[in-house]
Motif scaffolding. Sequence first.
Motif, PDB file in Angstrom:
ATOM      1  N   TRP A  33       0.811  -1.172  -0.117  1.00 52.61           N
ATOM      2  CA  TRP A  33      -0.047   0.152  -0.060  1.00 52.61           C
ATOM      3  C   TRP A  33       0.873   1.247  -0.133  1.00 52.61           C
ATOM      4  N   GLY A  35       0.001   4.870   0.352  1.00 52.21           N
ATOM      5  CA  GLY A  35      -1.226   5.833   0.663  1.00 52.21           C
ATOM      6  C   GLY A  35      -2.310   5.003   0.546  1.00 52.21           C
ATOM      7  N   ARG A  36      -3.404   5.399  -0.230  1.00 51.94           N
ATOM      8  CA  ARG A  36      -4.634   4.813  -0.567  1.00 51.94           C
ATOM      9  C   ARG A  36      -4.445   3.795  -1.834  1.00 51.94           C
TER      10      ARG A  36
END
Length: 109
Positions: A33, A35-36
């Motif tokens: 991952w 961030g998003r």
Amino acid sequence: MELLRLSKAAKRLGVHPVTLRLWADSGKIPVTWVGRERRFSSIDVEAMKVSTGGEGVRLEGLYVRVSGSHGGGNPCFRRRRRSCGPPRRARSSRSSVTGPVACGRTGPV
């Protein structure tokens, strides 16, 4: 090692991005991952490509509709789901051609 975005990794594997997302959720391919966003290691993507035979896994289905003995299903629902009623009237006064009606009977068109 390069981290690939979901769409680029899916394109390399020859699968839809949703398929790759499902594989990541189920643990079939490791995900990192950032961030998003999900990122996939190019090494893991190449390893997955080798394990699936070089191209995406294809699951194809076949749908066959079996009709009744008269060959066309319910004749009343062949076109526009009209009910079996009296034959339709001619669309114009000069038309006297007869042909099949929605329920399979013949009458003025």
